[in-house]
Scaffold this motif. Sequence first.
Motif, mmCIF file in Angstrom:
data_model
loop_
_atom_site.group_PDB
_atom_site.id
_atom_site.type_symbol
_atom_site.label_atom_id
_atom_site.label_comp_id
_atom_site.label_asym_id
_atom_site.label_seq_id
_atom_site.Cartn_x
_atom_site.Cartn_y
_atom_site.Cartn_z
ATOM 1 N N ASP A 1 41.006 36.385 1.041
ATOM 2 C CA ASP A 1 40.011 36.498 2.100
ATOM 3 C C ASP A 1 38.970 37.561 1.779
ATOM 4 N N ASP A 2 37.808 37.416 2.425
ATOM 5 C CA ASP A 2 36.739 38.408 2.346
ATOM 6 C C ASP A 2 36.758 39.267 3.606
ATOM 7 N N TYR A 3 36.301 40.524 3.460
ATOM 8 C CA TYR A 3 36.309 41.468 4.566
ATOM 9 C C TYR A 3 34.991 42.241 4.571
ATOM 10 N N GLU A 4 34.549 42.605 5.765
ATOM 11 C CA GLU A 4 33.316 43.372 5.925
ATOM 12 C C GLU A 4 33.615 44.655 6.691
ATOM 13 N N PHE A 5 32.953 45.735 6.260
ATOM 14 C CA PHE A 5 33.067 47.030 6.911
ATOM 15 C C PHE A 5 31.655 47.573 7.122
ATOM 16 N N PRO A 6 30.952 47.054 8.134
ATOM 17 C CA PRO A 6 29.532 47.377 8.318
ATOM 18 C C PRO A 6 29.249 48.866 8.482
ATOM 19 N N ALA A 7 30.099 49.584 9.199
ATOM 20 C CA ALA A 7 29.848 51.008 9.441
ATOM 21 C C ALA A 7 29.921 51.828 8.159
ATOM 22 N N LYS A 8 30.679 51.354 7.182
ATOM 23 C CA LYS A 8 30.794 52.057 5.906
ATOM 24 C C LYS A 8 29.960 51.399 4.817
ATOM 25 N N GLY A 9 29.302 50.280 5.153
ATOM 26 C CA GLY A 9 28.479 49.595 4.158
ATOM 27 C C GLY A 9 29.293 48.994 3.032
ATOM 28 N N LEU A 10 30.489 48.476 3.332
ATOM 29 C CA LEU A 10 31.376 47.950 2.301
ATOM 30 C C LEU A 10 31.650 46.475 2.512
ATOM 31 N N ARG B 1 37.336 41.996 -0.947
ATOM 32 C CA ARG B 1 38.058 40.738 -1.088
ATOM 33 C C ARG B 1 39.452 41.052 -1.619
ATOM 34 N N HIS B 2 40.426 40.298 -1.153
ATOM 35 C CA HIS B 2 41.743 40.450 -1.768
ATOM 36 C C HIS B 2 42.030 39.236 -2.636
ATOM 37 N N TYR B 3 42.886 39.437 -3.604
ATOM 38 C CA TYR B 3 43.258 38.402 -4.553
ATOM 39 C C TYR B 3 44.779 38.267 -4.547
ATOM 40 N N ASP B 4 45.230 37.027 -4.460
ATOM 41 C CA ASP B 4 46.660 36.752 -4.420
ATOM 42 C C ASP B 4 47.208 36.543 -5.830
ATOM 43 N N PRO B 5 48.386 37.107 -6.108
ATOM 44 C CA PRO B 5 48.951 37.004 -7.456
ATOM 45 C C PRO B 5 49.583 35.631 -7.697
ATOM 46 N N LEU C 1 45.834 42.285 -5.144
ATOM 47 C CA LEU C 1 44.718 43.140 -5.548
ATOM 48 C C LEU C 1 43.712 43.183 -4.405
ATOM 49 N N PHE C 2 43.226 44.383 -4.072
ATOM 50 C CA PHE C 2 42.215 44.554 -3.031
ATOM 51 C C PHE C 2 41.051 45.313 -3.665
ATOM 52 N N VAL C 3 39.883 44.653 -3.747
ATOM 53 C CA VAL C 3 38.721 45.270 -4.378
ATOM 54 C C VAL C 3 37.609 45.390 -3.341
ATOM 55 N N SER C 4 37.031 46.568 -3.254
ATOM 56 C CA SER C 4 35.923 46.804 -2.332
ATOM 57 C C SER C 4 34.703 47.274 -3.105
ATOM 58 N N ALA C 5 33.530 47.103 -2.491
ATOM 59 C CA ALA C 5 32.278 47.484 -3.137
ATOM 60 C C ALA C 5 31.312 48.045 -2.107
#
Length: 271
Positions: A68-77, A80-84, A92-96
Amino acid sequence: MELRDLLDRLWTDYVTVNPQAGIIHELLRARGEVVDNDHIALRTFGDPRVDLEVLARPFLAAGYVDGDDYEFPAKGLRARHYDPPTPALPRLFVSALRLGEGSVCSPWAQALCRRLVDAIDPALLARPDLCAAGRPWPAIAAADYERLAAESEYAAWVAAFGYRANHFTVSVNRLRTIGSIAEINALIEAAGIPLNHAGGAIKGGPEVLLEQSSTLAAPALVDLADGARTIPGCYYEFARRYPGPDGRLFGGFVARSADRIFESTDRRAST
């Protein structure tokens, strides 16, 4: 690069930056536990050259799939997580950090982040182990670190530490002698390791199918352009998952909880 080698490299570096991990492992081993990782988290800048899809490449090549994709508007992030490909491997959880549209940073801060990416060796950008490269750009000055952190603690952390595991996560579901987040929190605090209490020590719960907590980031000595400085480094997270209506354990993440978990590396939280 073999996935197991990459995971071992990320773990070895993580334990070096975060000595809490070794202490916590010893606490659990003393109870006869074998620790399994629920997930690993990576951080990056939202630049096409190093965006979350780039850091996830070696995992996707090893059989991980988009979650799934996730949004964090207050932090500007964005994240997405990745299933093994197998339950034996961690999620794996990667943020940008968004640069440009949706950014919470000033033009100055965004320009600084882009200059850091500009400084990465192009050959490194093409390598599958970029996510474990450490800091691939010159150190910034302490004044710039402080100014950047005042706008985005997340941006300052990436600028200071670069590419490495931001945190690993103990799977509470797989522990035999501890059955709740409250129990592991009590064990951690009894050992003198502070927890992140932003939004409460326990984030989430059975109602959202995921319960989490985390330590505060351990202080780490980092070389900045004008000298070494001790700043918040990496932390350890704990997660307990609950079964959904289909009887299977929930495999995703809860944005509201993750939003406060991010704050484990904030300077104000770690003081």
